[in-house]
Enzyme design. Structure first.
Site, PDB file in Angstrom:
ATOM      1  N   ARG A  15      -4.095  -4.442  16.375  1.00 46.27           N
ATOM      2  CA  ARG A  15      -4.230  -3.044  16.774  1.00 46.27           C
ATOM      3  C   ARG A  15      -5.601  -2.493  16.366  1.00 46.27           C
ATOM      4  O   ARG A  15      -6.338  -3.113  15.606  1.00 46.27           O
ATOM      5  CB  ARG A  15      -3.115  -2.202  16.132  1.00 46.27           C
ATOM      6  CG  ARG A  15      -1.739  -2.479  16.680  1.00 46.27           C
ATOM      7  CD  ARG A  15      -0.656  -1.768  15.868  1.00 46.27           C
ATOM      8  NE  ARG A  15      -0.473  -2.362  14.553  1.00 46.27           N
ATOM      9  CZ  ARG A  15       0.398  -1.915  13.643  1.00 46.27           C
ATOM     10  NH1 ARG A  15       1.147  -0.863  13.913  1.00 46.27           N
ATOM     11  NH2 ARG A  15       0.518  -2.523  12.478  1.00 46.27           N
ATOM     12  N   LYS A  75      -3.832  -0.319   9.534  1.00 42.84           N
ATOM     13  CA  LYS A  75      -3.195  -0.822   8.324  1.00 42.84           C
ATOM     14  C   LYS A  75      -3.953  -0.368   7.079  1.00 42.84           C
ATOM     15  O   LYS A  75      -5.107   0.035   7.128  1.00 42.84           O
ATOM     16  CB  LYS A  75      -3.110  -2.347   8.349  1.00 42.84           C
ATOM     17  CG  LYS A  75      -2.178  -2.886   9.410  1.00 42.84           C
ATOM     18  CD  LYS A  75      -0.766  -2.316   9.298  1.00 42.84           C
ATOM     19  CE  LYS A  75      -0.042  -2.760   8.049  1.00 42.84           C
ATOM     20  NZ  LYS A  75       1.321  -2.150   7.959  1.00 42.84           N
ATOM     21  N   TYR A  94      -2.286   4.180   7.771  1.00 47.16           N
ATOM     22  CA  TYR A  94      -1.073   3.854   7.028  1.00 47.16           C
ATOM     23  C   TYR A  94      -1.480   3.332   5.649  1.00 47.16           C
ATOM     24  O   TYR A  94      -2.425   2.535   5.531  1.00 47.16           O
ATOM     25  CB  TYR A  94      -0.262   2.776   7.743  1.00 47.16           C
ATOM     26  CG  TYR A  94       0.432   3.245   9.008  1.00 47.16           C
ATOM     27  CD1 TYR A  94       1.438   4.205   8.952  1.00 47.16           C
ATOM     28  CD2 TYR A  94       0.091   2.708  10.250  1.00 47.16           C
ATOM     29  CE1 TYR A  94       2.072   4.633  10.108  1.00 47.16           C
ATOM     30  CE2 TYR A  94       0.721   3.133  11.409  1.00 47.16           C
ATOM     31  CZ  TYR A  94       1.713   4.091  11.333  1.00 47.16           C
ATOM     32  OH  TYR A  94       2.338   4.523  12.475  1.00 47.16           O
ATOM     33  N   HIS A  96       1.294   3.092   2.647  1.00 44.64           N
ATOM     34  CA  HIS A  96       2.466   2.433   2.032  1.00 44.64           C
ATOM     35  C   HIS A  96       2.165   2.067   0.582  1.00 44.64           C
ATOM     36  O   HIS A  96       2.201   0.906   0.176  1.00 44.64           O
ATOM     37  CB  HIS A  96       2.857   1.185   2.830  1.00 44.64           C
ATOM     38  CG  HIS A  96       3.197   1.462   4.263  1.00 44.64           C
ATOM     39  ND1 HIS A  96       4.319   2.159   4.649  1.00 44.64           N
ATOM     40  CD2 HIS A  96       2.542   1.148   5.419  1.00 44.64           C
ATOM     41  CE1 HIS A  96       4.362   2.253   5.970  1.00 44.64           C
ATOM     42  NE2 HIS A  96       3.295   1.655   6.461  1.00 44.64           N
ATOM     43  N   GLU A 118       2.166   7.682   7.294  1.00 47.21           N
ATOM     44  CA  GLU A 118       3.621   7.591   7.157  1.00 47.21           C
ATOM     45  C   GLU A 118       4.245   8.756   6.406  1.00 47.21           C
ATOM     46  O   GLU A 118       5.478   8.872   6.365  1.00 47.21           O
ATOM     47  CB  GLU A 118       4.024   6.261   6.493  1.00 47.21           C
ATOM     48  CG  GLU A 118       3.725   6.166   5.006  1.00 47.21           C
ATOM     49  CD  GLU A 118       2.323   5.641   4.697  1.00 47.21           C
ATOM     50  OE1 GLU A 118       2.051   5.326   3.526  1.00 47.21           O
ATOM     51  OE2 GLU A 118       1.500   5.554   5.632  1.00 47.21           O
ATOM     52  N   ASP A 270       7.229  -2.982   4.739  1.00 47.29           N
ATOM     53  CA  ASP A 270       6.022  -2.244   4.362  1.00 47.29           C
ATOM     54  C   ASP A 270       6.246  -1.399   3.115  1.00 47.29           C
ATOM     55  O   ASP A 270       5.295  -1.104   2.380  1.00 47.29           O
ATOM     56  CB  ASP A 270       5.569  -1.325   5.499  1.00 47.29           C
ATOM     57  CG  ASP A 270       4.590  -2.015   6.441  1.00 47.29           C
ATOM     58  OD1 ASP A 270       3.928  -2.968   6.001  1.00 47.29           O
ATOM     59  OD2 ASP A 270       4.493  -1.601   7.606  1.00 47.29           O
TER      60      ASP A 270
END
Length: 372
Positions: A15, A75, A94, A96, A118, A270
């Site tokens: 991505r 990511k 993101y 996490h 997120e 994740d």
């Protein structure tokens, strides 16, 4: 603002953080968009599409990080990327953080302002930047689980939909949120016998009313969970506690109670995974065996369908990216409490309570961080 988008370097991550359409919008707002050469190729976007949108192409990630005021990714930044972050720079991606102390400490040390997709919220209490990828991961889960169940992959050798005269596979989905709902729809569409477990009675009423028996619902007590798990061919873990480490729903000891060759698909990996035996895997080597139970725990499932995922994510993140660029992060967050909820790290301070609780770190409120 100078908005930078580097090529993703996490294994098998195809991505890209900014689509050509998003780049065009940002340029129209008067911003400079810097794209690393080849960043969009995995999602089907050539460099020429970005230059046509008004973006500039830079050769290396180092150049992008050095020039940009804000980094937009998909990511979480890998260790080499975290070293390139600097004080005052904005990172929008993101993160996490709850199961990742190394990343958390590196981001705190960087002095950067880190806003996590997120944990951005909306007026309905949803997570609008997590939802599109949850939809993708949920729809993929039965697909990859069906593959995991094939005998050649170590599974039970059960066809998800069965055939005339042979019962379909039994699928248990733990969690009736976005991931679980999409997983249940697809699994049922493939002909499986599907039960969704959840603890919210209003949510289960909604699922029953909306899907009218396409799949069953049941209450997610510990006893009921293991009872249904014993009869399952596939168990999809779809539980989310926003920003926090995922709860462990099946222990290693309980694996012995499951059918040999059953498939566990952990979409919560994740956030640390919702099975005790879960560990993150990659698309290159996605499954492993623990006590005869097959685990599929790919940490970036939507990366497998990179074009669909990139466009869906870009549609969701674009308004927030433009707000951050147009107003600056402080004003944008001050104006929008839902964007402020995405603030996880600022100026060496952790600003998300669930991460602090998971990692045993002191936390500053996002409101106080605006004053720093």
């Amino acid at each position: 603002m100078k908005i930078g988008c580097p090529t993703e370097i996490k294994p098998q991550e195809f991505r890209v953080g900014i689509t050509p359409n998003a780049a065009q919008e940002a340029v129209a707002h008067g911003h400079t968009v810097l794209i690393q050469a080849g960043a969009g190729v995995g999602a089907g976007f050539e460099d020429t599409a970005y230059t046509a949108a008004g973006a500039q192409i830079l050769g290396t990630a180092k150049e992008v990080f050095a020039a940009a005021d804000m980094i937009v990714k998909v990511k979480e930044p890998q260790a080499v990327e975290r070293k390139m972050l600097r004080e005052g720079q904005v990172l929008f991606t993101y993160l996490h953080l709850a199961p990742d102390p190394d990343q958390t400490h590196d981001l705190l040390a960087s002095g950067a302002t880190c806003i996590a997709y997120e944990t951005v919220t909306d007026r309905m209490g949803g997570l609008p930047l997590l939802a599109p990828m949850s939809e993708v991961a949920g729809r993929l889960a039965p697909q990859v689980g069906a593959w995991t169940l094939q005998k050649a992959n170590g599974g039970r050798g059960v066809l998800l939909g069965g055939v005339p005269g042979v019962s379909p596979a039994r699928v248990v989905v733990i969690g009736g949120g976005v991931v679980g709902t999409h997983a249940a729809r697809v699994a049922a569409g493939m002909g499986a016998d599907v039960t969704v477990l959840d603890r919210s009675l209003p949510r289960m009423r909604y699922l029953d009313d909306t899907f009218a028996g396409v799949f069953k619902t049941s209450y997610a007590s510990a006893g009921n969970t293991i009872e249904l798990a014993r009869s399952a061919d596939m168990i999809i873990g779809a539980v989310l506690v926003p920003g926090a480490a995922a709860p462990k729903l099946l222990s290693r000891a309980q694996l012995s109670e499951l059918k040999p060759g059953a498939a566990l698909v952990d979409v919560a990996i994740d956030q640390g995974g919702c099975f005790e035996t879960s560990k993150a895997t990659t698309h290159q080597d996605p499954i492993y065996d623990v006590d005869g139970i097959m685990h599929y725990c790919v940490a970036n499932m939507p990366g497998a369908v990179a074009r669909t995922s990139t466009i869906a994510l870009g549609n969701a993140t674009m308004p927030f990216m433009l707000a951050l660029a147009d107003k600056g992060w402080k004003q944008a967050c001050a104006d929008d409490p839902h964007l402020l909820a995405g603030l996880n790290v600022h100026a060496g301070k952790l600003t998300y309570a669930a991460v602090g609780e998971a990692l045993g770190l002191a936390v500053t409120t996002p409101e106080d961080a605006l004053k720093l």
